[in-house]
Design an enzyme around this catalytic site. Structure first.
Site, short mmCIF file in Angstrom:
data_model
loop_
_atom_site.label_atom_id
_atom_site.label_comp_id
_atom_site.label_asym_id
_atom_site.label_seq_id
_atom_site.Cartn_x
_atom_site.Cartn_y
_atom_site.Cartn_z
N ASP A 1 0.61 -0.88 0.31
CA ASP A 1 -0.08 -0.16 -0.08
C ASP A 1 0.82 1.47 -0.46
O ASP A 1 1.59 1.14 0.65
CB ASP A 1 -0.88 0.16 1.27
CG ASP A 1 -0.66 -0.50 2.63
OD1 ASP A 1 0.77 -0.24 2.57
OD2 ASP A 1 -1.26 -0.68 3.37
N ASN B 1 -6.90 -2.02 14.84
CA ASN B 1 -8.18 -2.56 14.73
C ASN B 1 -8.46 -4.03 13.47
O ASN B 1 -9.74 -4.10 13.15
CB ASN B 1 -9.09 -1.26 13.54
CG ASN B 1 -8.33 -1.40 12.58
OD1 ASN B 1 -7.11 -1.70 12.31
ND2 ASN B 1 -8.82 -0.02 12.08
N HIS C 1 -6.95 -4.44 10.92
CA HIS C 1 -6.79 -4.31 9.58
C HIS C 1 -5.82 -5.14 8.78
O HIS C 1 -5.22 -4.93 9.48
CB HIS C 1 -6.42 -2.71 9.05
CG HIS C 1 -5.74 -1.47 8.76
ND1 HIS C 1 -5.83 -0.69 9.63
CD2 HIS C 1 -4.43 -2.41 9.18
CE1 HIS C 1 -4.06 -0.17 10.01
NE2 HIS C 1 -3.78 -1.18 9.25
N GLU D 1 -9.60 -1.42 6.30
CA GLU D 1 -10.25 -1.58 7.32
C GLU D 1 -11.81 -2.16 7.44
O GLU D 1 -11.97 -2.37 6.44
CB GLU D 1 -10.41 0.52 7.59
CG GLU D 1 -9.39 0.91 6.86
CD GLU D 1 -7.83 1.07 8.07
OE1 GLU D 1 -8.04 0.72 9.16
OE2 GLU D 1 -7.44 2.17 8.21
#
Ligand code: GLP
Length: 254
Positions: free
Chosen positions: A71, A139, A141, A146
């Protein structure tokens, strides 16, 4: 038929993952002609990149592979500090040589569907990702997928969760962390032949439990990895704290 369950190794400390990661790379380079290897960024892999730089310099690992990664922040070209390519070539300078030589395919840093489609096509032409390294956000991801991201996504532009921006804040001080990034989709990640995910530290424990023992659902993007069938998970003791090895039978994908 459920996918084979992930292989999970709990290590005494994060550093103990480095030889395993280098062995994974060595093995994929030995078994394939110029395989495509996709790296992850983040503090999780700092030690591995230091060791990898040494290996690539002294020939312990040959450079006969093509590098890519997961990414990139929108508007962060390779030379811009804070960006993922910048992090990779700073942490592992031989990757900078590979970038200059065209043997490192950077993720586009632009919100442009044609550029993203061309990047995905280029990865296919290179034979697809043979080895994908992964970290995990607290979280749940993976890359910048996400919570809530559909499992069938390819490369796309993601809006970062607030927790993700907070975790990235230090690298952008005194400025603000970016809000958007180009990311490999979950389907892109699942298309790789082999996945190796690392999670270290207590802050990752909840995400690790969600990934390995929660529901396979978009609320925890990493839970999608249980559908892969060739996943190695390397944890330190703190990250494995919430993971109940006795209940591991439940970890196969539905
Ligand atoms: C970022 C990256 C992820 C990485 C995560 C964890 O959000 N997009 O690919 O896994 O950070 O980073 P760290 O290793 O610093 O905890």
């Amino acid at each position: 038929m459920p996918a084979p369950a992930p292989e999970i190794r709990v290590l005494p400390a994060a550093e103990a993952a480095v030889p395993t990661l280098l062995d994974e790379l060595r093995r994929v380079v030995a078994a394939n002609e110029r395989p495509l290897v996709s790296f992850a960024t983040g503090g999780t892999f700092t030690g591995m990149f230091t060791a990898l730089a040494r290996e690539l310099r002294d020939g312990g690992i040959g450079r006969d592979f093509v590098a890519t990664h997961l990414d990139e922040y929108v508007d962060f070209p390779p030379a811009r500090a804070g960006g993922m390519v910048h992090e990779l070539v700073t942490g592992c300078p031989p990757l900078g040589d590979m970038l200059a030589a065209g043997a490192f395919v950077p993720v586009p840093h632009v919100d442009d569907a044609a550029a993203l489609a061309a990047h995905a096509q280029k990865l296919r032409e290179l034979g697809g990702v043979k080895l994908q390294l992964l970290g995990i956000g607290r979280n749940g991801h993976i890359a910048f997928n996400e919570p809530g991201t559909a499992f069938d996504t390819g490369f796309h532009v993601a809006t970062l969760a607030e927790a993700t921006r907070q975790d990235a804040r230090a690298r952008f001080l005194p400025g603000e962390p970016p809000r958007r990034a180009v990311t490999s989709g979950i389907a892109t990640i699942l298309a790789a032949d082999r996945l190796v995910l690392c999670a270290f530290g207590a802050a990752k424990a909840d995400a690790v439990r969600g990934m390995l023992q929660g529901e396979v659902a978009t609320g925890c993007p990493a839970s999608a990895l249980r559908r892969h069938g060739n996943l190695l998970v390397l944890l330190d003791r703190e990250a494995a704290r919430g993971f109940d090895a006795a209940a591991d039978q439940a970890s196969a994908a539905p």
